[in-house]
Design an enzyme around this catalytic site. Structure first.
Site, PDB file in Angstrom:
ATOM      1  N   ARG A   1      31.980  17.435  40.965  1.00  0.00           N
ATOM      2  CA  ARG A   1      33.425  17.232  41.083  1.00  0.00           C
ATOM      3  C   ARG A   1      33.832  16.233  40.005  1.00  0.00           C
ATOM      4  O   ARG A   1      33.396  15.084  40.005  1.00  0.00           O
ATOM      5  CB  ARG A   1      33.811  16.696  42.463  1.00  0.00           C
ATOM      6  CG  ARG A   1      35.329  16.770  42.708  1.00  0.00           C
ATOM      7  CD  ARG A   1      35.669  16.484  44.156  1.00  0.00           C
ATOM      8  NE  ARG A   1      35.816  15.076  44.432  1.00  0.00           N
ATOM      9  CZ  ARG A   1      36.926  14.351  44.249  1.00  0.00           C
ATOM     10  NH1 ARG A   1      38.026  14.920  43.788  1.00  0.00           N
ATOM     11  NH2 ARG A   1      36.950  13.058  44.529  1.00  0.00           N
TER      12      ARG A   1
ATOM     13  N   CYS B   1      27.257  21.228  52.155  1.00  0.00           N
ATOM     14  CA  CYS B   1      28.499  21.983  52.353  1.00  0.00           C
ATOM     15  C   CYS B   1      28.566  23.101  51.318  1.00  0.00           C
ATOM     16  O   CYS B   1      28.290  22.866  50.135  1.00  0.00           O
ATOM     17  CB  CYS B   1      29.689  21.039  52.187  1.00  0.00           C
ATOM     18  SG  CYS B   1      31.301  21.857  52.310  1.00  0.00           S
TER      19      CYS B   1
ATOM     20  N   THR C   1      30.932  24.318  49.782  1.00  0.00           N
ATOM     21  CA  THR C   1      31.895  24.076  48.689  1.00  0.00           C
ATOM     22  C   THR C   1      31.236  23.362  47.513  1.00  0.00           C
ATOM     23  O   THR C   1      31.782  23.357  46.415  1.00  0.00           O
ATOM     24  CB  THR C   1      33.091  23.213  49.141  1.00  0.00           C
ATOM     25  OG1 THR C   1      32.603  21.920  49.525  1.00  0.00           O
ATOM     26  CG2 THR C   1      33.840  23.840  50.292  1.00  0.00           C
TER      27      THR C   1
ATOM     28  N   GLU D   1      26.672  12.620  52.626  1.00  0.00           N
ATOM     29  CA  GLU D   1      26.713  14.068  52.911  1.00  0.00           C
ATOM     30  C   GLU D   1      25.520  14.795  52.273  1.00  0.00           C
ATOM     31  O   GLU D   1      24.981  15.753  52.840  1.00  0.00           O
ATOM     32  CB  GLU D   1      28.031  14.641  52.400  1.00  0.00           C
ATOM     33  CG  GLU D   1      28.164  16.118  52.650  1.00  0.00           C
ATOM     34  CD  GLU D   1      29.543  16.652  52.276  1.00  0.00           C
ATOM     35  OE1 GLU D   1      30.545  15.939  52.431  1.00  0.00           O
ATOM     36  OE2 GLU D   1      29.602  17.807  51.821  1.00  0.00           O
TER      37      GLU D   1
ATOM     38  N   ARG E   1      43.822  15.727  45.579  1.00  0.00           N
ATOM     39  CA  ARG E   1      43.441  14.870  46.721  1.00  0.00           C
ATOM     40  C   ARG E   1      44.237  13.577  46.668  1.00  0.00           C
ATOM     41  O   ARG E   1      44.818  13.231  45.635  1.00  0.00           O
ATOM     42  CB  ARG E   1      41.946  14.504  46.675  1.00  0.00           C
ATOM     43  CG  ARG E   1      41.020  15.672  46.919  1.00  0.00           C
ATOM     44  CD  ARG E   1      39.556  15.245  47.009  1.00  0.00           C
ATOM     45  NE  ARG E   1      38.705  16.412  47.228  1.00  0.00           N
ATOM     46  CZ  ARG E   1      37.397  16.378  47.447  1.00  0.00           C
ATOM     47  NH1 ARG E   1      36.768  15.213  47.459  1.00  0.00           N
ATOM     48  NH2 ARG E   1      36.716  17.478  47.646  1.00  0.00           N
TER      49      ARG E   1
ATOM     50  N   ARG F   1      24.257  11.448  45.719  1.00  0.00           N
ATOM     51  CA  ARG F   1      25.485  11.717  44.996  1.00  0.00           C
ATOM     52  C   ARG F   1      25.375  10.836  43.761  1.00  0.00           C
ATOM     53  O   ARG F   1      25.330   9.604  43.880  1.00  0.00           O
ATOM     54  CB  ARG F   1      26.729  11.350  45.809  1.00  0.00           C
ATOM     55  CG  ARG F   1      27.063  12.340  46.926  1.00  0.00           C
ATOM     56  CD  ARG F   1      27.661  13.614  46.350  1.00  0.00           C
ATOM     57  NE  ARG F   1      27.843  14.680  47.338  1.00  0.00           N
ATOM     58  CZ  ARG F   1      28.979  14.936  47.982  1.00  0.00           C
ATOM     59  NH1 ARG F   1      30.036  14.173  47.766  1.00  0.00           N
ATOM     60  NH2 ARG F   1      29.065  15.936  48.822  1.00  0.00           N
TER      61      ARG F   1
ATOM     62  N   ARG G   1      30.976  13.352  39.612  1.00  0.00           N
ATOM     63  CA  ARG G   1      29.794  13.210  40.478  1.00  0.00           C
ATOM     64  C   ARG G   1      29.113  14.562  40.659  1.00  0.00           C
ATOM     65  O   ARG G   1      29.758  15.597  40.554  1.00  0.00           O
ATOM     66  CB  ARG G   1      30.173  12.629  41.827  1.00  0.00           C
ATOM     67  CG  ARG G   1      31.161  13.446  42.680  1.00  0.00           C
ATOM     68  CD  ARG G   1      30.539  14.539  43.485  1.00  0.00           C
ATOM     69  NE  ARG G   1      31.449  15.054  44.520  1.00  0.00           N
ATOM     70  CZ  ARG G   1      31.354  16.263  45.038  1.00  0.00           C
ATOM     71  NH1 ARG G   1      30.453  17.112  44.611  1.00  0.00           N
ATOM     72  NH2 ARG G   1      32.198  16.656  45.996  1.00  0.00           N
TER      73      ARG G   1
ATOM     74  N   GLU H   1      38.893  12.479  49.734  1.00  0.00           N
ATOM     75  CA  GLU H   1      39.136  13.651  50.547  1.00  0.00           C
ATOM     76  C   GLU H   1      39.807  13.290  51.873  1.00  0.00           C
ATOM     77  O   GLU H   1      39.457  12.300  52.504  1.00  0.00           O
ATOM     78  CB  GLU H   1      37.795  14.314  50.839  1.00  0.00           C
ATOM     79  CG  GLU H   1      37.962  15.679  51.412  1.00  0.00           C
ATOM     80  CD  GLU H   1      36.653  16.408  51.473  1.00  0.00           C
ATOM     81  OE1 GLU H   1      35.599  15.763  51.604  1.00  0.00           O
ATOM     82  OE2 GLU H   1      36.696  17.638  51.405  1.00  0.00           O
TER      83      GLU H   1
HETATM   84  P1  ADP Z   1      33.504  13.054  46.613  1.00  0.00           P
HETATM   85  O1  ADP Z   1      34.039  12.809  45.267  1.00  0.00           O
HETATM   86  O2  ADP Z   1      32.124  12.551  46.726  1.00  0.00           O
HETATM   87  O3  ADP Z   1      33.663  14.492  46.976  1.00  0.00           O
HETATM   88  P2  ADP Z   1      35.791  11.663  47.866  1.00  0.00           P
HETATM   89  O4  ADP Z   1      36.863  12.638  47.502  1.00  0.00           O
HETATM   90  O5  ADP Z   1      35.852  11.175  49.266  1.00  0.00           O
HETATM   91  O6  ADP Z   1      34.321  12.260  47.725  1.00  0.00           O
HETATM   92  O7  ADP Z   1      35.859  10.467  46.855  1.00  0.00           O
HETATM   93  C1  ADP Z   1      34.961   9.411  46.968  1.00  0.00           C
HETATM   94  C2  ADP Z   1      35.523   8.126  46.381  1.00  0.00           C
HETATM   95  O8  ADP Z   1      35.664   8.268  44.987  1.00  0.00           O
HETATM   96  C3  ADP Z   1      36.901   7.777  46.917  1.00  0.00           C
HETATM   97  O9  ADP Z   1      36.965   6.385  47.114  1.00  0.00           O
HETATM   98  C4  ADP Z   1      37.819   8.139  45.787  1.00  0.00           C
HETATM   99  O10 ADP Z   1      39.001   7.381  45.757  1.00  0.00           O
HETATM  100  C5  ADP Z   1      36.953   7.836  44.591  1.00  0.00           C
HETATM  101  N1  ADP Z   1      37.371   8.565  43.389  1.00  0.00           N
HETATM  102  C6  ADP Z   1      37.432   9.895  43.206  1.00  0.00           C
HETATM  103  N2  ADP Z   1      37.879  10.198  41.985  1.00  0.00           N
HETATM  104  C7  ADP Z   1      38.113   9.015  41.349  1.00  0.00           C
HETATM  105  C8  ADP Z   1      38.582   8.651  40.061  1.00  0.00           C
HETATM  106  N3  ADP Z   1      38.883   9.563  39.133  1.00  0.00           N
HETATM  107  N4  ADP Z   1      38.693   7.333  39.776  1.00  0.00           N
HETATM  108  C9  ADP Z   1      38.373   6.391  40.691  1.00  0.00           C
HETATM  109  N5  ADP Z   1      37.908   6.675  41.918  1.00  0.00           N
HETATM  110  C10 ADP Z   1      37.780   7.971  42.256  1.00  0.00           C
HETATM  111  N1  ARG Z   2      34.100  20.096  56.493  1.00  0.00           N
HETATM  112  C1  ARG Z   2      35.326  19.621  55.916  1.00  0.00           C
HETATM  113  C2  ARG Z   2      36.405  20.677  56.078  1.00  0.00           C
HETATM  114  O1  ARG Z   2      36.062  21.790  56.344  1.00  0.00           O
HETATM  115  C3  ARG Z   2      35.150  19.261  54.437  1.00  0.00           C
HETATM  116  C4  ARG Z   2      34.871  20.416  53.540  1.00  0.00           C
HETATM  117  C5  ARG Z   2      34.730  20.135  52.063  1.00  0.00           C
HETATM  118  N2  ARG Z   2      34.423  18.786  51.776  1.00  0.00           N
HETATM  119  C6  ARG Z   2      33.232  18.230  51.778  1.00  0.00           C
HETATM  120  N3  ARG Z   2      33.145  16.935  51.626  1.00  0.00           N
HETATM  121  N4  ARG Z   2      32.150  18.934  51.951  1.00  0.00           N
HETATM  122  O2  ARG Z   2      37.567  20.381  55.914  1.00  0.00           O
END
Ligand code: ADP
Ligand code: ARG
Length: 346
Positions: free
Chosen positions: A268, A259, A261, A213, A297, A217, A114, A302
């Site tokens: 990501r 953010c 990060t 966020e 993760r 995305r 993403r 997250e």
């Molecule tokens: P972001 O990727 O936008 O930073 P999250 O870590 O919260 O946010 O992930 C968002 C969603 O994407 C979650 O439901 C997570 O399980 C799913 N996800 C992340 N990576 C994968 C993957 N490789 N395969 C399937 N689902 C994924």
């Molecule tokens: N604000 C949260 C923390 O400091 C998330 C930081 C990184 N993740 C994000 N989705 N921006 O733990």
């Protein structure tokens, strides 16, 4: 605004707690960006959530310069990126070396890549008004309507979506969760669920989250470990959307995100991967992930704990490295994780 230095307990380990000094607070507390975003707004998430890893959000591009005494050391520490460095983009799939590391589908459950994007000259989610957010939603939905071929799909606003449909989309890893306390304290959940939603193609290999966020995305995902196919689809989509929407970008910080990060590539790239043996050998697991700049993760994203032996493994660096490097970090690390898992299984 409340002029007092926030109460931050001594055991707080967030980057906010580490880098916000009393002197810095005094120097910055009366400043505000053209959108009225203040230091207090920027730090509220980390003040209310002492277990934050980072603890700060920007309200607009200007936040990163106006509050740079706080943001710069955080950006330096997270991305290893200095205040005089410049960011570079490379999204050419031909430059990516990523033959499927698991053609027999023994380890990699799924791959997802993403990026975050925001619209130029509109406040980020922490500082946006309801009217502006609704306008952003409408303009993105309109742009997505023009997508063709594999990317063709429909937009589903969160407003009016049944809980049943919403929860199924979340459980199946397609949709963002609701009520994230870090985002709430950053002002990013105001007027929820209005203005938010998800676009996806028929088989849910291409998705766009609107006004979570970040304003967009853009997501490409599928079962298995064909990382190059996932990346190529994502790049095609980003390029198509960019012909309709002017993304916020700076030569120094790359794509501007809420953010720090996510700055830079805002990318990501992750796999969901089964590592039953390696995950029990924490030292080996963490040595490999550290070497390749990877983050671990839980399977529900997250801040989630993992269930069983499946982990979400993704690139940690996003700024000062190209998109190719982000995906290559993840790929190289995953290859080594699989090798280690195989060795331990013998
Ligand atoms: P972001 O990727 O936008 O930073 P999250 O870590 O919260 O946010 O992930 C968002 C969603 O994407 C979650 O439901 C997570 O399980 C799913 N996800 C992340 N990576 C994968 C993957 N490789 N395969 C399937 N689902 C994924
Ligand atoms: N604000 C949260 C923390 O400091 C998330 C930081 C990184 N993740 C994000 N989705 N921006 O733990």
């Amino acid at each position: 605004m409340n002029d007092e230095f926030p109460k931050l307990p001594s055991n707080c380990t967030s980057m906010l707690c580490k880098h916000l000094s009393k002197e810095m607070f005094e120097n910055l507390k009366s400043k505000q960006t053209a959108n009225g975003f203040t230091l207090k707004n920027a730090i509220n998430s980390g003040v209310e959530n002492i277990d934050s890893g980072i603890g700060v959000y920007a309200g607009d591009e200007e936040s990163y310069t106006l509050f740079s005494p706080l943001f710069n050391p955080i950006i330096q520490e997270y991305h290893d990126f200095g205040k005089n460095d410049t960011h570079q983009s490379n999204m050419n799939p031909d430059n990516l070396y990523a033959p499927n590391p698991d053609p027999d589908k023994k380890y990699i459950v799924s791959t997802r890549i993403r990026v975050g994007r925001n619209i130029n000259n509109i406040p980020l989610g922490s500082a946006i008004s309801k009217k502006q957010r609704n306008k952003v939603e409408a303009s993105i939905a309109k742009a997505l309507k023009t997508l063709k071929g594999e990317l063709k799909g429909d937009y589903y606003p969160l407003f009016g979506m049944s809980k049943e449909v919403q929860n199924k989309l979340i459980k199946d890893h397609f949709l963002f969760k609701e009520g994230d306390r870090f985002l709430a304290a950053a002002g990013l959940n105001r007027d929820w669920p209005e203005g938010r939603g998800i676009y996806h193609n028929h088989n849910k290999t291409f998705l766009v989250w609107i006004n979570e966020e970040d304003q967009l995305r853009i997501i490409s995902m599928q079962k298995g470990g064909n990382i190059k196919e996932v990346f190529t689809r994502l790049v095609t989509a980003i390029k198509s959307i960019a012909t309709k929407i002017d993304f916020s970008y700076s030569n120094h910080l790359g794509y501007i995100t809420s953010c720090p990060t996510n700055l830079g590539t805002a990318m990501r790239a992750s796999v969901h991967i089964a590592l039953p043996k390696l995950s029990k050998n924490k030292l080996m697991f963490h040595t490999i992930t550290k070497k390749h700049h990877l983050q671990i993760r839980g399977v529900h994203g997250e801040h989630s704990k993992t269930e069983g032996v499946i982990y979400d493994i993704s690139n940690q660096r996003r700024l000062g490295v190209t998109e190719i490097v982000c995906v290559q970090d993840m790929y190289n690390g995953v290859v080594e994780l699989i090798e280690a898992e195989k060795k331990l299984s013998k």
